[in-house]
Design an enzyme around this catalytic site. Structure first.
Site, PDB file in Angstrom:
ATOM      1  N   PRO A 189       0.838  -1.205   0.000  1.00 44.42           N
ATOM      2  CA  PRO A 189       0.000   0.000   0.000  1.00 44.42           C
ATOM      3  C   PRO A 189       0.869   1.250   0.000  1.00 44.42           C
ATOM      4  CG  PRO A 189       0.085  -0.979   2.192  1.00 44.42           C
ATOM      5  CD  PRO A 189       0.788  -1.937   1.270  1.00 44.42           C
ATOM      6  N   THR A 207       0.422   5.550  -0.440  1.00 41.02           N
ATOM      7  CA  THR A 207      -0.444   6.712  -0.591  1.00 41.02           C
ATOM      8  C   THR A 207      -0.129   7.443  -1.892  1.00 41.02           C
ATOM      9  OG1 THR A 207      -0.634   6.984   1.790  1.00 41.02           O
ATOM     10  CG2 THR A 207      -1.131   8.901   0.444  1.00 41.02           C
ATOM     11  N   GLN A 260      -6.739  -1.161   1.888  1.00 42.70           N
ATOM     12  CA  GLN A 260      -6.133  -0.912   3.200  1.00 42.70           C
ATOM     13  C   GLN A 260      -6.981   0.133   3.923  1.00 42.70           C
ATOM     14  OE1 GLN A 260      -2.712   1.643   4.203  1.00 42.70           O
ATOM     15  NE2 GLN A 260      -1.640  -0.250   4.765  1.00 42.70           N
ATOM     16  N   HIS A 266      -4.514  -0.797   8.617  1.00 41.56           N
ATOM     17  CA  HIS A 266      -3.235  -0.086   8.751  1.00 41.56           C
ATOM     18  C   HIS A 266      -2.971   0.148  10.235  1.00 41.56           C
ATOM     19  CE1 HIS A 266       0.219   2.220   8.052  1.00 41.56           C
ATOM     20  NE2 HIS A 266      -0.175   2.966   7.026  1.00 41.56           N
ATOM     21  N   GLY A 267      -2.117  -0.698  10.796  1.00 40.77           N
ATOM     22  CA  GLY A 267      -1.766  -0.573  12.201  1.00 40.77           C
ATOM     23  C   GLY A 267      -0.314  -0.209  12.401  1.00 40.77           C
ATOM     24  N   ALA A 268       0.281   0.514  11.446  1.00 39.88           N
ATOM     25  CA  ALA A 268       1.722   0.770  11.443  1.00 39.88           C
ATOM     26  C   ALA A 268       2.032   2.262  11.336  1.00 39.88           C
ATOM     27  CB  ALA A 268       2.368   0.013  10.286  1.00 39.88           C
ATOM     28  N   TYR A 307       0.391   5.854  12.797  1.00 39.64           N
ATOM     29  CA  TYR A 307      -0.985   6.293  12.597  1.00 39.64           C
ATOM     30  C   TYR A 307      -1.860   5.781  13.745  1.00 39.64           C
ATOM     31  CZ  TYR A 307       0.689   7.785   8.031  1.00 39.64           C
ATOM     32  OH  TYR A 307       1.390   8.407   7.031  1.00 39.64           O
ATOM     33  N   ARG A 339      -1.287  -4.559   9.080  1.00 32.63           N
ATOM     34  CA  ARG A 339       0.076  -4.077   8.861  1.00 32.63           C
ATOM     35  C   ARG A 339       0.601  -3.484  10.163  1.00 32.63           C
ATOM     36  NH1 ARG A 339       2.982  -0.050   4.387  1.00 32.63           N
ATOM     37  NH2 ARG A 339       4.307  -1.708   3.613  1.00 32.63           N
TER      38      ARG A 339
END
Length: 367
Positions: A26, A28, A103, A170-172, A175, A224
């Site tokens: 993923p 951006t 994501q 998105h757990g990285a 954020y 992630r």
């Protein structure tokens, strides 16, 4: 046959069936005006599907919370207009023979990326900090946390209804979900805070349980994770294998099927005394399949790209040594696939001389 031939073997997990082990990471891109993915976005992903990427993970797409996004051109995963755009994306990818996950993202308390736009308020943050010691907003209330958990689950349900093959949380990278993991950002004293990663991981675990309840038992859920943060590249939340196991196992128990283990450089060992990287340790400790990622296929690392550094194609020998040893199950590729949609096909066919350089200028358009 190329030296990377074993990457081109099938992978199956629950309802997920991949032709090979290559994942589009993923990344951006901010080409969705007003948060609505366009036909150009669909075509961007179609090209990668048609060229043999096993699993495409979309750019971060934000859940339905007021300040989930810090850029108006980052896509949303809510609202009829945005979901119609994503329906076109997944239909286009499937027509090309591809497999795709959105994501699902909430940026949390991070500075606005724009000077000409302000996101709706309020911000969401475990303790009102944008980095350790930096006050930014008010801490999330119990109701805000509950609403956020529900928004993640609602987006996951929408993904399944639209026909996406799986989802990634998105757990990285500092954020929102990661801000709860990180002691420097999470100073709460309720059930979502605490002195160790088990306690601070309850927010992520509750999201995973809610998502699992929404999508059912057979729908694959990826999360992630990273030790490093955009606010501090040197952070190591789990300093030992035991601490990592205590962090990851509750996430697996709550519904995570795959750990997407983000490093800036995949070849760097996670702990002293072993050459295993993050993905290698995560798989060893939990038995859960893992994705490795971090400067795969290019000479420079990806953070430097945002400072204007270009990269050249790099050997995959070290990656393959680790993959063939069984350290991880899938390999995510980022910048190499931004500049060259045919990267997977070229690697598959051994056309290494045709691989493209990466220039930061590639970030300015969808190729």
């Amino acid at each position: 046959m190329s030296s990377a031939a074993s990457l081109f073997t099938p992978f199956t997990l629950k309802s997920l069936k991949l032709a090979n082990r290559i994942v589009m990471a993923p990344m951006t891109r901010s080409f969705s005006p007003g948060g609505v993915p366009t036909a150009d976005v669909a075509e961007y992903y179609r090209k990668r599907a048609a060229s043999g990427v096993g699993l495409i993970v979309s750019e971060g797409t934000v859940i339905e919370r007021p300040a989930a996004s810090n850029d108006p051109n980052v896509p949303r995963f809510w609202g009829d207009d945005a979901l119609a755009g994503w329906q076109n994306v997944i239909n286009t990818v499937h027509t090309a023979g591809g497999v795709m996950a959105p994501q699902l993202w909430h940026v949390g308390a991070v500075p606005n990326r724009r000077t000409d736009w302000v996101p709706p308020m309020p911000w969401d943050s475990p303790s009102g900090l944008s980095k350790p010691g930096k006050e930014f907003c008010k801490p999330m209330s119990d109701s805000a946390i509950a609403d956020t958990i529900e928004a993640f689950a609602k987006a996951a349900g929408a993904a399944k209804r639209l026909g996406f093959d799986c989802i990634e949380l998105h757990g990285a990278h500092g954020y929102l979900i990661d801000q709860f993991f990180w002691a420097g950002m999470n100073q709460r004293t309720d059930r979502y805070g605490g002195s160790d990663l088990v306690e601070r991981g309850r927010f992520a675990a509750d999201i995973l349980r809610a998502v699992r309840g929404e999508v059912g038992p057979d729908y694959p859920v990826i999360i992630r994770l990273s030790q490093w943060k955009q606010q501090d590249y040197t952070v190591q939340m789990a300093k030992t294998p035991d601490e990592m196991a205590a962090w990851l196992q509750p996430l697996a128990d709550a519904g995570a099927d795959i750990f997407h283990c983000s490093q800036r450089r995949f070849w760097e060992p996670e702990f002293e005394g072993s050459d295993l990287n993050f993905a290698g340790w995560a798989k060893k400790l939990t038995g859960v399949p893992t994705i490795t990622v971090g400067s795969v296929g290019l000479s420079g690392e990806f953070i430097a790209a945002f400072g204007g550094e270009s990269s050249q194609p790099a050997s995959l020998d070290e990656l393959m040594r680790r993959f063939d040893r069984g350290d991880f199950d899938l390999v995510a590729v980022g910048r190499a696939l931004i500049s060259d949609p045919d990267w997977a096909a070229k690697v598959r066919d051994g056309r290494n001389s045709e691989l493209s350089n990466f220039s930061p200028a590639a970030l300015a358009s969808l190729v």
